[in-house]
Design a protein around this motif. Sequence first.
Motif, short mmCIF file in Angstrom:
data_model
loop_
_atom_site.label_atom_id
_atom_site.label_comp_id
_atom_site.label_asym_id
_atom_site.label_seq_id
_atom_site.Cartn_x
_atom_site.Cartn_y
_atom_site.Cartn_z
N GLU A 291 51.38 43.70 4.99
CA GLU A 291 51.57 43.93 6.52
C GLU A 291 51.05 44.99 6.76
O GLU A 291 51.58 46.33 6.58
N VAL A 292 50.15 45.00 7.75
CA VAL A 292 49.36 46.05 8.34
C VAL A 292 49.93 46.55 9.85
O VAL A 292 50.24 45.74 10.68
N PHE A 293 50.44 47.82 9.83
CA PHE A 293 51.12 48.36 10.91
C PHE A 293 50.02 49.39 11.93
O PHE A 293 50.40 49.50 13.12
N VAL B 126 44.27 53.25 7.77
CA VAL B 126 45.15 52.19 7.96
C VAL B 126 46.37 52.52 7.29
O VAL B 126 46.40 53.22 6.32
N PHE B 127 47.55 51.74 7.81
CA PHE B 127 48.71 51.97 6.91
C PHE B 127 49.40 50.78 6.98
O PHE B 127 49.55 49.83 7.98
N PRO C 29 48.60 56.65 19.16
CA PRO C 29 48.70 58.04 19.21
C PRO C 29 49.43 58.72 17.75
O PRO C 29 50.07 57.83 17.05
N VAL C 30 49.28 59.76 17.35
CA VAL C 30 49.54 60.54 16.20
C VAL C 30 50.97 60.36 16.04
O VAL C 30 51.61 59.97 14.91
N ALA C 31 51.89 60.80 17.30
CA ALA C 31 53.20 60.75 17.20
C ALA C 31 53.80 59.48 16.75
O ALA C 31 54.99 59.21 16.06
N GLN C 32 53.15 58.35 17.42
CA GLN C 32 53.85 56.91 17.18
C GLN C 32 53.45 56.70 15.71
O GLN C 32 54.20 55.90 14.97
N ALA C 33 52.27 57.03 15.09
CA ALA C 33 51.76 56.79 13.90
C ALA C 33 52.84 57.27 12.69
O ALA C 33 53.41 56.59 11.98
#
Length: 405
Positions: free
Chosen positions: A272-274, A287-288, A10-14
Amino acid sequence: MKDPRAPMIPVAQALEIVLREAAPLQPERIPLREAMGRALAEDVLADADQPPFPKALMDGFAVRSGDLRDVPVELRLVEEITAGHVPRRRIDRGETARIMTGAPIPDGADAVQVVERSEPAGEGKVRILEKVEAGANIAPKGCEIRVGQKVLEAGEPLTPARIGVLASVGRAQVSAHRLPRVSLAATGDELVEAERTPPAGKIRNSNGPALGARAKSLGAEVVDLGIVRDDPETLRDCLGRGLQGDLLLLSGGVSMGVHDLVEAALAEAGVEVFIRKIAIRPGKPAVFGRKGSCLVFGLPGNPVSSLVIFEVLAAVAIRKMLGWAKPEGELVEAVLEEEVRQRAGRTSYLPGRLRFEGGSIFVQPIRSQGSADLLAHSRADALFIVPADRESISAGERVRILLLT
Ligand code: AMP
Ligand code: MG
């Protein structure tokens, strides 16, 4: 290509992840002329009272209010006090001094009567036509700022008015966080630069200039790495350079296609990709990640998606690096003017035009063909948000909006 099993968050978690990974950059001392848009890395205290003396707020006459009980009254003019000069003597009964805005009030006087309520009364005299209350048109010493008072706080982004406050308390230099160095690369075999006429099968790179402009407007120092071909070696070189800065923005190459090589290249480079997929529309494949102190965004290639993800996440990371205490975008509410529908499951950020009427903000959805319709997006004043659990929002309902300025 992207792992199809990558979880969609979800956006909030991102946003939480981005805020967790981004950190304010080191403070440095800078002169005020470079301070606009930077955030303070220190609290700032006033060095003196402001005003430093009781000050006239109007052009007129410094009087003893008790002398004006019976008006009109003639007073003897003892001097003229202009801004920047100190009174030569006190005002005694029956006396007055002509005084200008910003000049110190002479001892003995307790009010200023404005010049419009007076008339000349011959050599060395003035006739005051109306009475005034004690204290009228005077700013007492220290009424704006007290010595030692905290006037600005660490984490406040500097605006013109705050820069004025800094100057007024004698801070010609301040401690502010360093500006982020943002590298920018547009991936895609189909891309040519704006000055070229695209040959068959090619299109112009619009993401590079658009994202670069936005990063710069937030204060970042942008290093444009240009267009990068969809080929692992070229991408590797690009990452080698881009990961030297504080933030790397890549556009394209994060979808499900076999030529979407960005995630593999990031993994190979030790990033490291989260985040691999976000429950957002447009912009799902964003991607972040992070390598050392460098944050990386793999933005989707579609022009609207890349700008939306930038606004919702990358801008927040940049403001956090700049040291803003509140890096999240400012959300405002508006009344939706026309019903919108969506498939539930993802939060939509849709383009809208704003109108202000009767104390409310109204948002009119802009017809768009979707995430490639950059022209429709370019007409938007704001993005309005349709929450993931909603299938429709009716005309007249309130929605949150993210201002695009
Ligand atoms: P991708 O995310 O690489 O699959 O690209 C998605 C879509 O966006 C494709 O239609 C691309 O041609 C387009 N696109 C990718 N990069 C850019 C760019 N830098 N400027 C304009 N369009 C782009
Ligand atoms: Mg591509």
